[in-house]
Design a protein around this motif. Structure first.
Motif, short mmCIF file in Angstrom:
data_model
loop_
_atom_site.label_atom_id
_atom_site.label_comp_id
_atom_site.label_asym_id
_atom_site.label_seq_id
_atom_site.Cartn_x
_atom_site.Cartn_y
_atom_site.Cartn_z
N GLU A 802 0.85 -1.19 0.00
CA GLU A 802 0.00 0.00 0.00
C GLU A 802 0.89 1.24 0.00
O GLU A 802 1.89 1.30 0.71
N VAL A 803 0.53 2.19 -0.83
CA VAL A 803 1.28 3.44 -0.87
C VAL A 803 0.30 4.59 -1.08
O VAL A 803 -0.65 4.48 -1.85
N GLU A 804 0.52 5.64 -0.36
CA GLU A 804 -0.23 6.88 -0.53
C GLU A 804 0.80 8.00 -0.53
O GLU A 804 1.42 8.29 0.50
N GLN A 805 1.00 8.61 -1.69
CA GLN A 805 2.10 9.55 -1.84
C GLN A 805 1.71 10.69 -2.77
O GLN A 805 0.66 10.65 -3.44
N THR A 806 2.57 11.67 -2.83
CA THR A 806 2.47 12.76 -3.80
C THR A 806 3.67 12.66 -4.73
O THR A 806 4.82 12.72 -4.28
N ALA A 807 3.39 12.48 -6.01
CA ALA A 807 4.46 12.30 -7.00
C ALA A 807 4.85 13.65 -7.59
O ALA A 807 4.00 14.36 -8.13
N PRO A 808 6.11 14.01 -7.51
CA PRO A 808 6.56 15.23 -8.18
C PRO A 808 6.62 15.00 -9.69
O PRO A 808 6.52 13.86 -10.16
#
Length: 834
Positions: A802-808
């Protein structure tokens, strides 16, 4: 009809002279020098140009017109303009001592050491001593010959040239040709002889080579001109450049053995017959390979004589200025004439860069990024897999190219390990490895150099190479969607070719046929390429294409081309996407918007191999009923399947009058203003490694599609393809984006995806993202094509990810923690460089 030919100079400096030499051409083509003819020559402004007999002299800056009347009713009055520039344009550099064209004295000493036979302890692959013996044998043959032949395979003809050289007579045009360039190959043959014998003389100092070189030089000096067609002057031909190059090499090499009168005669020929006609190209920015060759020839001609003829200096400055601009613009302009002419032009650019370094100690041309970085990348990435050296024949080109000189210069000046690998593997006995490879470092194959990052996209020229590697069982797909519209380009945007294990199985016709007729139409037209026809018509314009998107992730690569402008209004849009999966197979997705529901379109797939429908060999004219068509080569095979649309017709055809180029599969039979084709291409060295496709019933009104690719060994890839904002549903999975692949081995690939849900996977993004997720390694790589950060969530329940991120913006990688502990995966972040 009698003709009078003579060089009409267009540019002089104040104080510079040019003597007109007249040649009478008889109807049979025989040429007769005219030394005592009568004529009247005047200048419209005698203060700018002085006329004295057959000599014109620049007096002051300005432009004027010359009129020459041969005082004979059979000839019209000749008129041309002459521009006079201020004098004093001599180059500031002090030229190095002679020799300086082929070698410097230091390089000559090093070369003599290199060709000495060693004691056998050297591990070097290039045996310089043995190669030099062969090179001397070639020089000896040139010394002894009393004639030579020039071959013209394209017209099945040959010229026999008797020695000593005399200016060739005009010959009739071959059938179907206009201005056929007989002199190009003729001039190249003379240049080769002058270079080989000049090199032999410099290295051995044996005068027999210099004697024959001088004979050729004095013969050339007696020619009326060094170009073929008086009507065109030095415009649009290569003979002037090749003869000027050869004369420059030779004059420099045997300079010490010439009398002052011989030097004067040869210098005058280099200036008046070689350089003066090329003044039309001073200041030119045209990037055509012929113009580039002429600019390089200017630099060489000037470097050979300008310490004795200062008026030649402007040509050296022109060549240098042009090449600086040319190399800059080659990186940005989008122009390419195909690899054949890229190589020809690069050879000339390298010659100029190497000479300029030698005569000035300025290596700025050699260090240019186009020569140092882009050209090597282009040729290595587009080199076919397998044992033989082979390249895609996009535009006017051939599978076999002689790039040994380019590789030798790249290896020598940059210590490029793959360039040395190429020379060792493919050109160890080539004279370029003898003459231009001045040091050997450790070779490294492209496979070792690039590793898993084998594919590349050349956005500026609209080319891409999606490949598995360079080995004997690897494959390569080359794709073009280019804006380049030079005369050696074809109407082939959104076109692709494929090599498998060294065999070209999805093919192009290659170099164009210049004789008007079906072969010319086929070799340059869309019908001869792997693209699209609309109502039986191909692309209207050269160029007009462009690469719109690219994606290079592990196990998932994509490139997108748009070729709508190429069709000149025949359709509204034509977007082709090529996906490369697991270095194993390709999907080609074609999306069209047409003017009418009834418009007919056909995708074309060409080959020179046998075509099998199922297990049955097919002949042109037959329909293909199987879902799996195979192009079977001698060692490899290519499987072709079109699962979408369901309603389609496949036929095998040949183009009437161009049957020698092989058959092609045409795919058509659909209707609607908006259409989508999905094609699976399976490149395989081993024939039995076929793929199968399973799919559910499709909604005939929808452009979305779902299917399952069944791979050898029982593995499955679930695929969903969408169009615009349409949602795709397949096998319990709902998807919105361009394409999604779910593999049973824990791989997830999303291309420009907004959301996916179903089974144990859940993905959602604020804006479309492309994702590669490998559950086995707990890794996730994201490509964000937007200029802003984009938040996303990805959950793969069974895999425990599981991943919850903000991608640049750009490529980014997360190494994920296992969520069994109930932790939110934060992971380690690193910029991903594909």
């Amino acid at each position: 009809m009698l003709r009078m030919e003579f060089i009409k100079p267009s540019l002089l400096e104040t104080g510079e002279k040019h003597r007109l030499n007249f040649m009478l051409v008889h109807p049979c083509g025989r040429m007769e020098p005219q030394s005592d003819m009568t004529f009247s020559m005047t200048c419209s402004d005698p203060e700018i140009v002085e006329v004295n007999g057959s000599v014109i002299t620049g007096l002051k800056p300005g432009e004027t017109e010359i009129a020459l009347d041969l005082l004979n009713d059979r000839f019209s009055v000749f008129r041309w303009k002459v521009l006079v520039r201020p004098a004093g344009l001599s180059a500031k550099m002090k030229l190095q001592d002679r020799p300086r064209m082929l070698f410097s004295n230091e390089e000559l000493a090093e070369f003599r050491e290199r060709i000495k036979r060693d004691d056998g302890s050297s591990a070097k692959v290039v045996d310089a001593a043995r190669l030099w013996a062969g090179y001397l044998a070639k020089a000896d043959a040139y010394v002894e010959e009393d004639s030579f032949e020039v071959l013209y395979p394209s017209i099945s003809d040959r010229w026999k040239i008797a020695l000593p050289l005399t200016e060739p007579k005009r010959v009739p045009e071959p059938q179907g040709h206009t201005f056929f360039p007989f002199w190009t190959m003729y001039a190249r043959a003379i240049e080769d002889r002058l270079v080989v014998m000049s090199t032999a003389f410099l290295v051995t100092e044996e005068k027999k080579y210099a004697v024959r070189v001088k004979q050729h030089l004095l013969s050339l000096a007696a020619f009326g001109k060094w170009y073929e067609f008086d009507e065109r002057g030095a415009e649009g031909n290569l003979s002037n450049a090749h003869l000027l190059l050869g004369a420059s090499f030779a004059y420099d090499a045997i300079h010490s053995l010439l009398t002052e009168e011989e030097r004067r005669s040869i210098r005058q020929a280099i200036l008046e017959k070689g350089l003066h006609p090329l003044a039309i190209d001073i200041g030119s920015r045209d990037m055509h390979n012929i113009v580039a060759a002429k600019q390089v020839a200017m630099l060489y001609g000037a470097a050979a004589i300008m310490d004795e003829s200062p008026f030649a200096a402007k040509y050296l400055q022109s060549g240098f200025t042009y090449l600086q601009s040319y190399l800059d613009r080659k990186r940005e302009s989008g122009e390419t004439e195909g690899l054949l002419y890229d190589n020809v032009a690069a050879r000339h650019a390298w010659m100029a860069a190497d000479l300029y370094r030698r005569i000035s100690s300025d290596d700025s041309l050699i260090q240019h990024p186009y020569l140092r970085e882009e050209l090597p990348e282009r040729f290595f990435r587009l080199l076919a897999p397998g044992e033989e050296s082979s390249f895609p024949n996009l535009s006017d080109s051939f599978y076999k190219l002689d790039i040994a000189y380019l590789m030798a210069m790249t290896a020598t000046h940059y210590d490029h390990p793959a360039a040395l690998w190429y020379l060792h593997k493919h050109a160890a006995t080539h004279h370029a490895s003898l003459l231009y490879l001045r040091k050997e470092t450790s070779p490294t194959s492209p496979s070792e150099l690039y590793g898993k990052s084998a594919s590349a996209v050349f956005r500026s020229i609209g080319w891409a190479a999606l490949r598995s590697g360079w080995g004997d069982e690897d494959h390569l797909l080359c794709f073009t969607s280019s804006c380049s519209a030079k005369d050696h380009n074809h109407k082939d945007q959104n076109n692709l070719v494929i090599n498998v294990g060294g065999e070209w199985l999805l093919t192009n016709p290659g170099y164009q046929d210049y004789v008007p007729g079906p072969k010319a139409d086929y070799t340059t037209g869309t019908v001869g390429h792997n693209s699209l026809l609309v109502n039986g018509q191909g692309q209207i314009h050269l160029g007009g294409g462009g690469l719109q998107e690219e994606l290079l992730l592990p196990s998932f690569e994509a490139v997108v081309g748009d070729a709508a402008e190429s069709y000149g209004g025949l359709l509204k849009s034509f977007r082709r996407s090529v996906l490369h999966i697991d270095s194993s197979y390709y999907f080609v997705v074609d999306e069209l918007e047409l003017h009418q529901d009834s418009d007919e379109v056909e995708l074309l797939f060409h080959t020179t191999s046998a075509v099998q429908d199922g297990e049955e060999l097919k002949a042109p004219g037959e329909n293909l009923g199987s879902e799996s068509v195979v192009f079977q080569g001698e060692k490899a095979a290519l499987q072709l399947m079109i699962p979408f649309p369901k309603e389609k017709v496949l036929t095998l055809r040949e183009y009437p009058g161009a049957e020698t180029y092989g058959p092609y599969v045409a795919v058509g039979g659909t209707r609607g203003k908006r259409r989508r084709f999905v094609t699976l291409i399976n490149p395989r060295v081993h024939y039995g490694e076929r793929l199968a496709i399973r799919q559910e019933e499709q909604d005939t009104g929808s452009l979305a599609a779902g299917l399952t690719v069944e791979r050898p060994g029982g593995a499955e890839d679930i695929w969903l393809f969408c169009a615009d904002a349409v949602e795709a549903c397949y096998r319990g999975v709902t998807f919105q984006g361009e394409a999604a692949r779910i593999s049973g081995n824990g791989l997830l690939n999303l291309w420009k995806a907004e959301r996916l849900s179903g089974g144990d996977i859940d993905f959602e993004a604020e804006l479309p993202l492309s994702v590669y997720s490998d559950a086995r390694r707990s890794s996730c790589i994201v490509h964000n094509p937007h200029p802003v950060e984009v938040s996303f969530k990805l959950k793969q329940v069974t895999a425990g990810m599981e991943v919850e991120q903000t991608a640049p913006p750009g490529y980014y990688e997360w190494n994920l923690m296992n969520i069994d502990r109930g932790d939110q995966a934060e992971g380690r972040e690193a910029v991903w460089k594909p």
